[in-house]
Write a protein that holds these residues in place. Structure first.
Motif, PDB file in Angstrom:
ATOM      1  N   LEU A   1       0.839  -1.200   0.000  1.00 46.32           N
ATOM      2  CA  LEU A   1       0.000   0.000   0.000  1.00 46.32           C
ATOM      3  C   LEU A   1       0.874   1.250   0.000  1.00 46.32           C
ATOM      4  O   LEU A   1       0.580   2.238  -0.678  1.00 46.32           O
ATOM      5  CB  LEU A   1      -0.929  -0.006   1.223  1.00 46.32           C
ATOM      6  N   TYR A   2       1.976   1.173   0.745  1.00 52.37           N
ATOM      7  CA  TYR A   2       2.902   2.313   0.829  1.00 52.37           C
ATOM      8  C   TYR A   2       3.499   2.608  -0.543  1.00 52.37           C
ATOM      9  O   TYR A   2       3.555   3.751  -0.985  1.00 52.37           O
ATOM     10  CB  TYR A   2       4.001   1.987   1.845  1.00 52.37           C
ATOM     11  N   LYS A   3       3.928   1.539  -1.212  1.00 49.32           N
ATOM     12  CA  LYS A   3       4.557   1.696  -2.533  1.00 49.32           C
ATOM     13  C   LYS A   3       3.633   2.406  -3.504  1.00 49.32           C
ATOM     14  O   LYS A   3       4.078   3.129  -4.378  1.00 49.32           O
ATOM     15  CB  LYS A   3       4.909   0.314  -3.109  1.00 49.32           C
ATOM     16  N   LYS A   4       2.346   2.138  -3.388  1.00 49.27           N
ATOM     17  CA  LYS A   4       1.396   2.729  -4.321  1.00 49.27           C
ATOM     18  C   LYS A   4       0.835   4.062  -3.819  1.00 49.27           C
ATOM     19  O   LYS A   4      -0.142   4.581  -4.368  1.00 49.27           O
ATOM     20  CB  LYS A   4       0.227   1.749  -4.559  1.00 49.27           C
TER      21      LYS A   4
ATOM     22  N   ALA B   1     -13.676   4.570  -2.918  1.00 51.47           N
ATOM     23  CA  ALA B   1     -15.026   4.884  -2.441  1.00 51.47           C
ATOM     24  C   ALA B   1     -16.098   4.517  -3.470  1.00 51.47           C
ATOM     25  O   ALA B   1     -17.091   3.867  -3.139  1.00 51.47           O
ATOM     26  CB  ALA B   1     -15.119   6.359  -2.072  1.00 51.47           C
ATOM     27  N   ASP B   2     -15.882   4.916  -4.699  1.00 51.57           N
ATOM     28  CA  ASP B   2     -16.885   4.669  -5.733  1.00 51.57           C
ATOM     29  C   ASP B   2     -17.114   3.188  -5.963  1.00 51.57           C
ATOM     30  O   ASP B   2     -18.244   2.728  -6.034  1.00 51.57           O
ATOM     31  CB  ASP B   2     -16.464   5.316  -7.053  1.00 51.57           C
ATOM     32  N   GLU B   3     -16.016   2.439  -6.056  1.00 53.85           N
ATOM     33  CA  GLU B   3     -16.164   1.008  -6.325  1.00 53.85           C
ATOM     34  C   GLU B   3     -16.785   0.304  -5.115  1.00 53.85           C
ATOM     35  O   GLU B   3     -17.611  -0.601  -5.273  1.00 53.85           O
ATOM     36  CB  GLU B   3     -14.803   0.395  -6.665  1.00 53.85           C
ATOM     37  N   LEU B   4     -16.393   0.697  -3.922  1.00 57.74           N
ATOM     38  CA  LEU B   4     -16.963   0.091  -2.721  1.00 57.74           C
ATOM     39  C   LEU B   4     -18.473   0.293  -2.682  1.00 57.74           C
ATOM     40  O   LEU B   4     -19.228  -0.561  -2.233  1.00 57.74           O
ATOM     41  CB  LEU B   4     -16.322   0.684  -1.459  1.00 57.74           C
TER      42      LEU B   4
ATOM     43  N   LYS C   1      -9.872  -5.108  -3.259  1.00 60.72           N
ATOM     44  CA  LYS C   1      -9.815  -4.351  -4.516  1.00 60.72           C
ATOM     45  C   LYS C   1      -8.390  -3.893  -4.805  1.00 60.72           C
ATOM     46  O   LYS C   1      -7.920  -3.938  -5.952  1.00 60.72           O
ATOM     47  CB  LYS C   1     -10.778  -3.167  -4.449  1.00 60.72           C
ATOM     48  N   PHE C   2      -7.711  -3.464  -3.746  1.00 60.86           N
ATOM     49  CA  PHE C   2      -6.323  -3.027  -3.927  1.00 60.86           C
ATOM     50  C   PHE C   2      -5.445  -4.182  -4.420  1.00 60.86           C
ATOM     51  O   PHE C   2      -4.712  -4.042  -5.402  1.00 60.86           O
ATOM     52  CB  PHE C   2      -5.765  -2.467  -2.618  1.00 60.86           C
ATOM     53  N   PHE C   3      -5.527  -5.337  -3.752  1.00 57.68           N
ATOM     54  CA  PHE C   3      -4.653  -6.443  -4.138  1.00 57.68           C
ATOM     55  C   PHE C   3      -5.078  -7.059  -5.474  1.00 57.68           C
ATOM     56  O   PHE C   3      -4.252  -7.650  -6.171  1.00 57.68           O
ATOM     57  CB  PHE C   3      -4.566  -7.483  -3.027  1.00 57.68           C
ATOM     58  N   ALA C   4      -6.335  -6.883  -5.829  1.00 55.73           N
ATOM     59  CA  ALA C   4      -6.761  -7.297  -7.171  1.00 55.73           C
ATOM     60  C   ALA C   4      -6.092  -6.386  -8.205  1.00 55.73           C
ATOM     61  O   ALA C   4      -5.573  -6.851  -9.217  1.00 55.73           O
ATOM     62  CB  ALA C   4      -8.276  -7.234  -7.287  1.00 55.73           C
ATOM     63  N   ASP C   5      -6.068  -5.087  -7.909  1.00 54.05           N
ATOM     64  CA  ASP C   5      -5.395  -4.147  -8.812  1.00 54.05           C
ATOM     65  C   ASP C   5      -3.900  -4.442  -8.932  1.00 54.05           C
ATOM     66  O   ASP C   5      -3.297  -4.211  -9.968  1.00 54.05           O
ATOM     67  CB  ASP C   5      -5.594  -2.710  -8.320  1.00 54.05           C
TER      68      ASP C   5
ATOM     69  N   PHE D   1     -10.051 -11.756  -7.854  1.00 53.37           N
ATOM     70  CA  PHE D   1     -11.456 -11.346  -7.650  1.00 53.37           C
ATOM     71  C   PHE D   1     -11.453 -10.009  -6.928  1.00 53.37           C
ATOM     72  O   PHE D   1     -10.449  -9.636  -6.332  1.00 53.37           O
ATOM     73  CB  PHE D   1     -12.213 -12.398  -6.816  1.00 53.37           C
ATOM     74  N   ARG D   2     -12.568  -9.295  -7.012  1.00 53.28           N
ATOM     75  CA  ARG D   2     -12.620  -7.945  -6.435  1.00 53.28           C
ATOM     76  C   ARG D   2     -13.522  -7.828  -5.211  1.00 53.28           C
ATOM     77  O   ARG D   2     -13.620  -6.767  -4.607  1.00 53.28           O
ATOM     78  CB  ARG D   2     -13.061  -6.931  -7.501  1.00 53.28           C
ATOM     79  N   GLU D   3     -14.244  -8.904  -4.897  1.00 54.29           N
ATOM     80  CA  GLU D   3     -15.050  -8.908  -3.679  1.00 54.29           C
ATOM     81  C   GLU D   3     -14.685 -10.158  -2.884  1.00 54.29           C
ATOM     82  O   GLU D   3     -14.758 -11.270  -3.421  1.00 54.29           O
ATOM     83  CB  GLU D   3     -16.548  -8.903  -4.001  1.00 54.29           C
ATOM     84  N   PRO D   4     -14.318 -10.013  -1.613  1.00 55.13           N
ATOM     85  CA  PRO D   4     -13.780 -11.142  -0.858  1.00 55.13           C
ATOM     86  C   PRO D   4     -14.823 -12.088  -0.280  1.00 55.13           C
ATOM     87  O   PRO D   4     -14.500 -13.232   0.041  1.00 55.13           O
ATOM     88  CB  PRO D   4     -13.009 -10.467   0.274  1.00 55.13           C
ATOM     89  N   ILE D   5     -16.067 -11.618  -0.141  1.00 50.73           N
ATOM     90  CA  ILE D   5     -17.074 -12.418   0.575  1.00 50.73           C
ATOM     91  C   ILE D   5     -18.355 -12.471  -0.240  1.00 50.73           C
ATOM     92  O   ILE D   5     -19.008 -11.449  -0.459  1.00 50.73           O
ATOM     93  CB  ILE D   5     -17.366 -11.800   1.961  1.00 50.73           C
ATOM     94  N   LYS D   6     -18.730 -13.667  -0.679  1.00 50.10           N
ATOM     95  CA  LYS D   6     -19.932 -13.782  -1.501  1.00 50.10           C
ATOM     96  C   LYS D   6     -21.191 -13.616  -0.678  1.00 50.10           C
ATOM     97  O   LYS D   6     -22.053 -12.828  -0.994  1.00 50.10           O
ATOM     98  CB  LYS D   6     -19.965 -15.165  -2.166  1.00 50.10           C
ATOM     99  N   LYS D   7     -21.292 -14.418   0.380  1.00 48.49           N
ATOM    100  CA  LYS D   7     -22.517 -14.386   1.181  1.00 48.49           C
ATOM    101  C   LYS D   7     -22.142 -14.084   2.627  1.00 48.49           C
ATOM    102  O   LYS D   7     -21.178 -14.650   3.150  1.00 48.49           O
ATOM    103  CB  LYS D   7     -23.216 -15.740   1.104  1.00 48.49           C
TER     104      LYS D   7
END
Length: 768
Positions: free
Chosen positions: A148-151, A204-207, A521-525, A531-537
């Motif tokens: 996260l720091y690097k980016k 924020a927008d994607e969340l 989302k960050f680690f997907a990027d 995947f971009r969402e970690p929890i389905k249900k």
RNA sequence: GCCCGAGUGGCGGAAUUGGUAUACGCGUUCGACUUAAAAUCGAAUGGGAAACCAUAUGGGUUCAAGUCCCAUCUCGGGCACCA
């Protein structure tokens, strides 16, 4: 009839599961397993407190366990891991009080938690245990921080922060409840400090956009939406008469003609350029007081206050000269920290204008295009992650002689928490880590910008630790390869097991559940996650309260200890089944000791049916009730209606008590019972020499030959008539039969207007 | 103040989504077994003598309403000066 002895049976099966490890899975499944459909099911891992498991944990873990066993019995490859969220204040405060190191206390608490969880017979893959305060784990938390720091998504900023004077640490917005510290309950203060943040606002927008598609409770989705708080509006630049400029944010730029004043927050950074010499003293006094006010005071007293800065701006639409005020009803952290006051339109502005005798003019809506630029803002702020505490994950940052931050090279990870004598934070606002003098200094390789050569430089370590929520923002991925020494998570393992299919919890609606989405989302990027969402249900269950309906608490002395329930002779199966039977999963429930006895009686009846029963019938004899029960229990578990699933099993047992049972009746009972009461069910299946494979129902047994026809007159029940099921196909002759029925005759002797026949409901309504 | 969610027997709660209200469990009562108690098994259990009346309250829609619509009350949760 005997009472069954759960303690003996449970010990037997728990030993068997301990040695045979039937719920162990591979990081990357091989052979036939690799082709099976998978489920990854987890609870929000617990903080292992010294008090051990409470009944809330049992509800939480048992929901996961029922689902795990259900899918395992259906032949799926199911991962059900377990872990401990071990950093945090309780261990540190305990250390300050007793001198026991948090590390030692944590080890003891984990051992106790593990023992208790095993006593409940959970289908956990115990080789998949993780602990956030172990160096093997937090090495990778630090690695995450560095990514996260690097980016540029981990950054340092000086600003006013919530500060708890008791815990002597800053807090994130999410950790301030009603103006009070979420841990100790003391009123928080504002303190200006240089702190580390994660830039969650970047997402924020994607969340916000992706939340609707999730299979999560609406309640949680709404809370996250409100928390993100998106507002679409515009920024408008106002010229100040002294030659400078001031930008405001508004959602109603079209009301600009009604703006009769501007207001800035007391913390507004450009305030010093606005204030005139003759008002400076008064403004400074006002700002100092506003900052001193606690959040509680600000909330309790919403009376508008403010002072005039002495400066004027020009309304670009009307060219009027309008005054600039400073007032604490304007928040520094939102928008630009400055607003245009439109008293004719906005209730708060009107209140302020009336109090300060500012003009109110009719609003005439305009196209604002020439005055401002479109802008979207969010209520959500960046995530403050610095904690001035010892027992947390050290932030992998060092400072050079000039005080500039540098990341610790990845090969130097983990930054191990040093042992100290005294865990008390010092008064300077630094954690006890600052007391580890040897640890503070470290040699870091630095590349010379000109020569390109690398030399070692002595630097000073960051003494803040990470918010515990950082540790829990990636643990779900660690479960896939918990012993990986090469990476935080293994790409192949992640590809097979994740995202999490079902996640079960009762807390953290906006904090943890938002952070874990952000990191995903960050680690997907970054290309680390597919995947971009970690929890389905998400299953968000209710709390268990004391028998009087009040929250359980030590001070009230109304705490039910689950281990006491087990050791009183009821056993783990009764406890588990009771907690599933206690009520709808999403609702709070009150503990009822008598109901526990009722569930025990039910299991006792299951035991007796299987072990004390000599007579057996043909398998077909009870086929209808047996198949009905399979259907009901299966569908209820899919829907997480665990209470009615247990009720259906009770009904089934009640039916079986009235008839001669077959082996098949008992096998089905044991199979359906296993998710709830795995020990007893295993014992039954062993005796019956059956596998635990989930049974299927056959629709042909569900159609009954004779059915009860409901006969209503004007919508009121007047008769139940037994008929052949085939008679439902011939409405005409059925009606003739109904009208001849003696119970119905007296209602229709003067004729009737019409009849309504509902085949699906097996119902006839006669309108007279 | 704003936004959700919920009000069903003595109690926890069911009800195929408009179709037999009160499943299942607790409690209570009676009976069996027992010298007795516990345990277990069986029966009854919304109110009312009955006609009937009952799903927070009052209206409405419908052949039919716990379920849909309108209003009111109560409780729970979330947000709360976010311009």
């Amino acid at each position: 009839m005997e009472r069954y002895d759960p303690i003996r049976i449970e010990e037997k099966w728990q030993q068997k599961w301990e040695t045979e490890k039937p719920y162990q899975v591979e990081d990357v499944p091989t052979g036939t397993k690799a082709k099976l459909p998978k489920k990854m099911i987890a609870e929000m891992f617990p903080y292992p407190s010294g008090a051990g498991l409470h009944v809330g944990h049992v509800r939480n873990f048992t929901i996961v366990d029922v689902l795990t066993r259900f899918y395992v019995q259906q032949g799926m490859n199911v991962m059900r891991p377990f872990g401990y969220d071990t950093f945090g204040l309780p261990a540190e405060n305990y250390a300050i009080k007793t001198g026991t190191s948090p590390k030692e206390a944590t080890a003891i608490n984990i051992a106790n938690f593990r023992k208790q969880a095993k006593r409940l017979g959970y289908a956990i893959d115990w080789d998949r245990e993780i602990n956030t305060s172990s160096p093997e784990y937090y090495k990778w938390t630090q690695w995450c921080f560095l990514q996260l720091y690097k980016k540029g998504l981990a950054y340092r900023k000086e600003s006013y922060q919530w500060w708890c004077p008791v815990d002597q640490t800053v807090l994130a917005n999410e950790q301030v409840e009603d103006g009070k510290c979420w841990r100790c309950g003391h009123e928080v203060e504002k303190k200006k400090m240089k702190q580390w943040f994660f830039k969650i606002t970047e997402y924020a927008d994607e969340l916000l956009d992706e939340i609707d598609a999730l299979d999560w409770p609406e309640k949680i989705k709404t809370m996250q939406k409100n928390w993100i708080g998106k507002s679409v509006g515009a920024e408008i630049e106002f010229d100040i008469v002294n030659g400078t400029k001031l930008t405001v944010f508004t959602t109603r730029p079209d009301t600009i003609k009604g703006a009769t004043f501007l207001v800035v927050a007391p913390e507004y950074t450009g305030l010093k350029y606005i204030v005139t010499d003759d008002t400076r003293e008064e403004v400074e006094k006002y700002c100092a007081e506003a900052l001193k006010k606690s959040e509680v005071e600000r909330q309790e007293n919403k009376e508008k206050t403010g002072v005039f800065t002495g400066s004027y701006a020009v309304n670009p639409a009307t060219k009027e000269k309008i005054p600039i005020w400073v007032a604490d009803y304007v928040l520094a952290g939102y928008g630009t920290g400055a607003i245009m006051g439109v008293p004719a339109m906005d209730e708060r502005d009107r209140e302020f204008a009336e109090k300060m005798n500012l003009p109110v003019v009719e609003v005439e809506l305009v196209d604002f295009g020439q005055y401002g630029t479109p802008k979207t803002t969010y209520k959500m702020r960046d995530w403050l992650i610095s904690r001035q505490r010892y027992w947390g994950c050290p932030i992998p940052i060092v400072y050079d002689a000039e005080g500039n931050p540098h990341p610790i090279p990845e090969e130097q990870l983990p930054v191990i928490i040093p042992e100290v004598e005294d865990y008390q934070p010092d008064s300077s606002g630094r954690s006890a880590l600052a007391k580890a003098k040897d640890w503070l200094k470290v040699e870091i390789p630095v590349k010379d910008a000109k020569t390109g050569e690398t030399h070692m430089e002595t630097m000073t370590r960051e003494t803040d630790t990470l918010d515990g929520y950082a540790c829990s923002s990636w643990y779900l991925w660690r479960y896939a390869s918990p012993h990986d020494t090469e990476a935080a998570w293994d790409a192949e393992a992640i590809k097979y097991w994740e995202p999490v299919d079902i996640y079960v919890g009762a807390d953290h609606a906006v904090a943890h559940l938002l952070y874990v989405r952000f990191w995903c989302k960050f680690f997907a990027d970054m290309g680390f996650l597919p995947f971009r969402e970690p929890i389905k249900k998400l299953i968000y269950h209710g709390y268990i309260n004391a028998p009087d309906g009040k929250k359980m608490s030590k001070s009230k002395g109304n705490v039910i200890d689950p281990l006491d329930v087990i050791n009183d002779g009821y056993g783990a199966d009764t406890l588990r089944t009771y907690e599933m039977f206690i009520g709808p999963v999403e609702l709070d429930a009150a503990w009822n000791p008598r109901s526990v006895g009722g569930v025990y009686r039910f299991l006792n009846r299951c035991f007796n049916l299987c072990f004390q029963n000599e007579k057996t019938a043909k398998a077909d004899d009870n086929a209808t009730v047996r198949n009905k029960t399979i259907k009901k229990v299966t569908e209820d578990i899919y829907k997480c209606n665990f209470n009615t699933a247990v009720a259906a099993l009770m009904e089934y047992v009640n039916e079986l008590y009235k008839v001669v049972v077959s082996r098949e009746d008992l096998v089905v009972l044991a199979k359906l019972l296993k998710p709830f009461a795995p020990h007893l069910a295993s014992e039954m299946l062993e005796k019956l020499e059956a596998t635990d494979e989930w049974p299927e129902w056959d629709e042909k047994y569900l159609v009954e030959d004779t059915v009860e026809l409901v006969v209503q007159v004007n919508g009121k029940l007047r008769a139940n008539i037994a008929i052949e099921a085939s008679e439902l196909d011939d409405e005409k002759s059925l009606l003739e039969k109904v009208l001849k029925d003696e119970k119905i005759q007296k209602y229709v002797k003067d004729g009737y207007k019409k009849t309504i026949f509902v085949k699906k409901a097996k119902l006839v309504n006669i309108v007279v």
